[in-house]
Design a protein around this motif. Structure first.
Motif: not given
Length: 160
Positions: A5-19
């Motif tokens: 799940t590491q990459t999935f979590e990184a993608i979610q964080q990237l998208l959320n951080t950038n609104n």
């Protein structure tokens, strides 16, 4: 190889951080672009196919992203990058670099510290893109403009 799940979590964080607005779809596991488009209920064209390639001379990896309905032209990409020894990464290399099994690699080379190259076929297909986001069971739908803004890929025409 087991999904991670590491990459999935990184993608979610990237998208959320950038609104970034996106839709997450959880579905049965898919291995191919065709299976993914079918389970998502979208066109094959809108799929962001991400292929990890390796320069055999330098050992460096790159990520080539294109519309899932297109095929990578090895002749074109090798000429554009002036690299005769460019090959598709094997399953082990894909996992080592991306922490993803094949078929689950998202179109964000930046999270793997790998340069992303984008074929214009993904831009011209429409306003929205769809991709597996690190897991074969999780897909994201988002705007192509938002993708371009946060990933800032190098645009080259390398599809036939």
């Amino acid at each position: 190889m087991q999904e991670n799940t590491q990459t999935f979590e990184a993608i979610q964080q990237l998208l959320n951080t950038n609104n970034i607005q996106f839709k997450l779809l959880i579905h049965e596991p898919t291995k191919t672009s065709e299976e993914s488009a079918k389970v998502r209920g979208v066109s094959l064209d809108s799929g962001a196919k991400a292929m990890l390639l390796q320069n055999k001379k330098t050992q460096l990896f790159i990520l080539c992203v294109m519309s899932a309905s297109k095929k990578l032209s090895w002749k074109l990409i090798r000429k554009l990058l002036d690299c005769k020894q460019l090959d598709l990464a094997n399953e082990q290399q894909v996992y080592e670099v991306t922490k993803c099994v094949t078929g689950a690699v998202p179109p964000f080379g930046s999270i793997f510290k790998v340069q992303t190259y984008l074929d214009p076929s993904l831009i011209t297909q429409g306003d929205q893109i769809n991709f597996n986001c690190g897991l074969r069971t999780h897909s994201v739908a988002m705007s192509i403009q938002d993708y371009l803004k946060i990933e800032n890929p190098i645009q080259l025409q390398f599809c036939e």
